[in-house]
Design an enzyme around this catalytic site. Structure first.
Site, short mmCIF file in Angstrom:
data_model
loop_
_atom_site.label_atom_id
_atom_site.label_comp_id
_atom_site.label_asym_id
_atom_site.label_seq_id
_atom_site.Cartn_x
_atom_site.Cartn_y
_atom_site.Cartn_z
N TYR A 17 3.45 27.61 -112.56
CA TYR A 17 3.96 27.93 -113.80
C TYR A 17 3.15 27.94 -115.05
CZ TYR A 17 8.04 27.30 -110.68
OH TYR A 17 9.01 27.25 -109.48
N HIS A 66 4.46 25.19 -101.92
CA HIS A 66 5.42 26.27 -102.66
C HIS A 66 5.12 27.65 -101.94
CE1 HIS A 66 5.83 28.03 -107.20
NE2 HIS A 66 6.83 28.16 -106.42
#
Length: 321
Positions: free
Chosen positions: A91, A149
C-alpha cells in the site's frame, strides 16, 4: 530450513533497528478497549484475540487522505472503537505502514496490527527481509498478524510451500513471536485458498467475500477455515464500490451480510471521516441478517459475479505509486 539459516529473535530485531528493551515492554502490554466502546467484538478464531467486527483498511482508500491527516484519522478510528488496523508494504510502497507507524509509536497496545509480506517475496529469505523493513516503518517489534499477501494460483501456492518458500519465514517469525499469528490473503481463487488452509498451519485467512460470491470463497474456503477454527477476516465487502448503486446494494446492507457470515471481522477502506462514522454506526446496530434476506441479496447480485472475477484476476491495491 538449514539450522545455520535460523536467526534469533534478538538478532532479527536488532537488524530491524528495534530496541530489545522496548520490545519486551511492548510484548508484555495488554490490548485495551475503552469501556465506552460499543462496537461488537468477536474472537479471531484460534488466536483468542478479541477484535472489533469493523477493521480499518489502510490500503488505497486510506492513502486518499493527505499525509498530515492520516494520524488523526487513525486516532478517530480508535476513539470510535475500531481496534484492528490492516496494512501492507504494497500500500503505497510502504507509505501506509509509515503512516500507521507514527500512531503505533504511542498507541501500540491499543491496536491489533496486521501487515503482509508482498507477492514479490515468495522465498524464506526475501520474506524475512521484507518483514525487517515493515517493522521499522511500523515502529514496533512485533505484529499481531502477518499474512502472505495475495495468494493467486496453484503455482503461487507451490512457491510458498517449497523447501525455501515464504511459509517457512512465517513459521520462524511466529516461533520467535515477531509475528504473533500468521495467515494468507486472497482475492483470486477460493479453491486454491481452501488447499492452502488444508496444507498449512495457519492461524487466520483474509478473503474477498460479498453476496456476488465471486471466486467461490464463501462456498469452499470459508468452510475449510471454519473447520480448522481459523480467524476469518473478510475484505472487499463492496468490491471497491462495484456493488454499490442502483443496480447493487447499499454499504450498510453489504456490511450486515458480511457480519452475518461466520467471520471475525470485516476490513473496510474508509476514505472520508463520514464513512468511518457510518460504518461504525452499522457495526454498533448490527443484528444478524435472516437467511432469506441473505439469499435475496445473493440472487440480486449474482449477475456481478463474472465482472468481479475479471476484476480480481488482476487486482492490486497498491494505492500510491
Amino acid at each position: 530450513m538449514r539450522k545455520t539459516d535460523r536467526v534469533s529473535r534478538r538478532e532479527f530485531l536488532e537488524r530491524s533497528g528495534i530496541a530489545v528493551g522496548a520490545a519486551a515492554a511492548l510484548a508484555g502490554g495488554s490490548r485495551t478497549v475503552s469501556a465506552a466502546t460499543t462496537i461488537p467484538h468477536r474472537t479471531l478464531g484460534r488466536t483468542g484475540a478479541s477484535v472489533s467486527i469493523l477493521a480499518f483498511g489502510c490500503g488505497s482508500r486510506f492513502l486518499m487522505y493527505k499525509p498530515e491527516e492520516a494520524s488523526g484519522v487513525l486516532e478517530k478510528a480508535l476513539a470510535l472503537g475500531i481496534n484492528y488496523f490492516d496494512t501492507a508494504v504494497d500500500y503505497g510502497n510502504g507509505e501506509s505502514e509509515t503512516r500507521v507507524g507514527r500512531v503505533m509509536a504511542t498507541r501500540r497496545k491499543d491496536v491489533f496490527l496486521a501487515t503482509k509480506v508482498p507477492g514479490r517475496a515468495r522465498t524464506r529469505d526475501l520474506a524475512l527481509k521484507e518483514v525487517e523493513q515493515s517493522l521499522k516503518r511500523l515502529q514496533t517489534d512485533h505484529v499481531d498478524l502477518l499474512h502472505l499477501h495475495s495468494l493467486t494460483s496453484d503455482e503461487d501456492l507451490a512457491k510458498i510451500e517449497a523447501p525455501d518458500g515464504a511459509i517457512k519465514a512465517l513459521y520462524e517469525l511466529r516461533d520467535q513471536k515477531v509475528a504473533r499469528h500468521i495467515g494468507m490473503t486472497s482475492h483470486t481463487d477460493g479453491t486454491v485458498m481452501a488447499r492452502a488452509i488444508e496444507h498449512n498451519d495457519l492461524d487466520c485467512v483474509q478473503m474477498a467475500m460479498n453476496p456476488a460470491r465471486a471466486n467461490r470463497f464463501e462456498e469452499l474456503a470459508l468452510p475449510a477455515a471454519n473447520k480448522k477454527k481459523l480467524g476469518v477476516i473478510l475484505m472487499k465487502v463492496t468490491a471497491q464500490e462495484k456493488l454499490l448503486g442502483a443496480s447493487g446494494a447499499d454499504a450498510s446492507a453489504l456490511l450486515r451480510y458480511a457480519w452475518s457470515l461466520p467471520v471475525s471481522t470485516v476490513v473496510c477502506g474508509m476514505p472520508k471521516p463520514e464513512f468511518i462514522e457510518a460504518n461504525v454506526a452499522s457495526a454498533r446496530s448490527f443484528t444478524a441478517m435472516p437467511g432469506v434476506e441473505m439469499d435475496e441479496l445473493r440472487s440480486r447480485l449474482a449477475g456481478k459475479q463474472a465482472v468481479l472475477e475479471r476484476f480480481f484476476a488482476s487486482h492490486h491495491d497498491h494505492g500510491l505509486a
